[in-house]
Design an enzyme around this catalytic site. Structure first.
Site, short mmCIF file in Angstrom:
data_model
loop_
_atom_site.label_atom_id
_atom_site.label_comp_id
_atom_site.label_asym_id
_atom_site.label_seq_id
_atom_site.Cartn_x
_atom_site.Cartn_y
_atom_site.Cartn_z
N GLY A 48 0.76 -1.24 0.00
CA GLY A 48 0.00 0.00 0.00
C GLY A 48 0.79 1.29 0.00
O GLY A 48 0.33 2.30 -0.51
N GLU A 102 3.99 4.08 6.25
CA GLU A 102 2.76 3.29 6.07
C GLU A 102 1.75 4.07 5.24
O GLU A 102 1.73 5.31 5.31
CB GLU A 102 2.13 2.99 7.44
CG GLU A 102 2.37 1.59 7.96
CD GLU A 102 1.57 0.51 7.23
OE1 GLU A 102 1.24 0.67 6.05
OE2 GLU A 102 1.28 -0.53 7.87
N ASP A 103 0.92 3.36 4.52
CA ASP A 103 -0.18 4.02 3.80
C ASP A 103 -1.28 4.43 4.78
O ASP A 103 -1.79 5.53 4.75
CB ASP A 103 -0.75 3.11 2.70
CG ASP A 103 -1.10 1.71 3.19
OD1 ASP A 103 -0.76 1.36 4.35
OD2 ASP A 103 -1.70 0.95 2.42
N ASP A 106 -4.97 1.57 10.64
CA ASP A 106 -6.39 1.31 10.87
C ASP A 106 -6.55 0.88 12.34
O ASP A 106 -6.65 1.72 13.23
CB ASP A 106 -6.80 0.23 9.85
CG ASP A 106 -8.27 -0.13 9.87
OD1 ASP A 106 -9.07 0.62 10.43
OD2 ASP A 106 -8.62 -1.18 9.30
N PHE A 155 -13.92 2.58 4.75
CA PHE A 155 -12.94 1.97 3.87
C PHE A 155 -12.58 2.93 2.73
O PHE A 155 -13.44 3.57 2.15
CB PHE A 155 -13.49 0.66 3.30
CG PHE A 155 -12.43 -0.19 2.68
CD1 PHE A 155 -11.61 -0.98 3.46
CD2 PHE A 155 -12.25 -0.18 1.31
CE1 PHE A 155 -10.60 -1.75 2.89
CE2 PHE A 155 -11.25 -0.96 0.72
CZ PHE A 155 -10.43 -1.74 1.52
N ARG A 168 -5.38 0.61 -6.70
CA ARG A 168 -4.10 1.20 -6.25
C ARG A 168 -3.61 2.30 -7.18
O ARG A 168 -2.87 3.19 -6.77
CB ARG A 168 -3.02 0.13 -6.19
CG ARG A 168 -3.26 -0.95 -5.15
CD ARG A 168 -1.97 -1.73 -4.91
NE ARG A 168 -2.17 -3.00 -4.26
CZ ARG A 168 -2.24 -3.16 -2.93
NH1 ARG A 168 -2.15 -2.12 -2.15
NH2 ARG A 168 -2.41 -4.36 -2.42
P1 IMP Z 1 -4.14 -2.26 10.74
O1 IMP Z 1 -3.26 -3.40 11.11
O2 IMP Z 1 -5.57 -2.52 11.13
O3 IMP Z 1 -3.66 -0.91 11.27
O4 IMP Z 1 -4.19 -2.18 9.15
C1 IMP Z 1 -3.11 -1.75 8.42
C2 IMP Z 1 -3.21 -2.21 6.99
O5 IMP Z 1 -4.53 -2.55 6.61
C3 IMP Z 1 -2.80 -1.08 6.06
O6 IMP Z 1 -1.44 -1.06 5.81
C4 IMP Z 1 -3.61 -1.38 4.80
O7 IMP Z 1 -2.90 -2.28 3.97
C5 IMP Z 1 -4.85 -2.06 5.31
N1 IMP Z 1 -6.00 -1.15 5.41
C6 IMP Z 1 -6.57 -0.65 6.52
N2 IMP Z 1 -7.60 0.16 6.25
C7 IMP Z 1 -7.72 0.17 4.90
C8 IMP Z 1 -8.61 0.87 3.98
O8 IMP Z 1 -9.53 1.63 4.35
N3 IMP Z 1 -8.38 0.63 2.66
C9 IMP Z 1 -7.41 -0.21 2.21
N4 IMP Z 1 -6.56 -0.83 3.02
C10 IMP Z 1 -6.70 -0.65 4.36
#
Ligand code: IMP
Length: 177
Positions: A48, A102-103, A106, A155, A168
């Protein structure tokens, strides 16, 4: 505003290309100030973050290194956050100033699970730069040092972020309708 379709879902424009690029320039300027005279290593987390990492990196005015690593954690529209593996971290982090790129953060689980692996190598410092952050989704609180945009818990796709592999390539960021 324009509605697009990715797979079966509709998304609406949320952050324009101009807004994203302007914010990234500001972040790069801030990071360049904070790391003046140092030579940080940026660790960009694939897939991402590839667009964000490239744009952020080219606006830095300091000497810096970058490497790209891959963690496995996300399927479809729900974060599993279970970091299975990291591939590509060949650099020795001992004594280095490290910036994770990081992108989106979440739930925070991905980084929460991964940071101990990095800290184990005893970097001199470790900071996190994330283009997007969903504060309402936090389950694993993290100190995020550089945040592009705090966004609602919806999302998003585009600018490197995907929905099941697609979206992407979009220059803007779109939010689920
Ligand atoms: P976390 O572990 O829940 O913080 O999620 C991190 C990863 O989940 C990010 O690096 C993204 O790859 C993916 N992610 C979380 N939210 C989204 C979203 O809204 N769209 C697309 N990818 C997401």
């Amino acid at each position: 505003m324009s509605i697009i379709k990715v797979h079966d879902k509709s998304f609406d424009t949320y952050l324009s290309e101009e807004v994203i690029q302007q914010r990234i320039k500001e972040m790069a300027a801030e990071i360049s100030r904070d790391y003046a005279g140092k030579r940080p290593l940026f660790i960009a987390i694939l897939n991402g973050s590839f667009m964000f990492a490239a744009d952020l990196f080219k606006h830095l005015s300091i000497n810096a290194e970058i490497c790209f690593i891959k963690l496995a954690s996300y399927k479809g529209m729900k974060s599993s956050g279970n970091v299975v593996t990291s591939i590509g971290l060949e650099d020795d982090l001992f004594g280095k100033d490290v910036v994770i790129v990081e992108d989106i953060v979440d739930t925070g689980k991905t980084l929460h699970n991964f940071l101990p692996k990095l800290l184990h190598q005893q970097p001199k410092s470790l900071k996190i730069a994330s283009l997007l952050h969903k504060p309402e989704a936090t389950e694993y609180p993290l100190q995020l040092d550089y945040i592009g945009f705090d966004i609602p818990n919806k999302f998003v796709v585009g600018y490197g972020l995907d929905y099941d592999g697609l979206g992407r390539n979009l220059k803007e960021i779109y939010q689920l309708v």
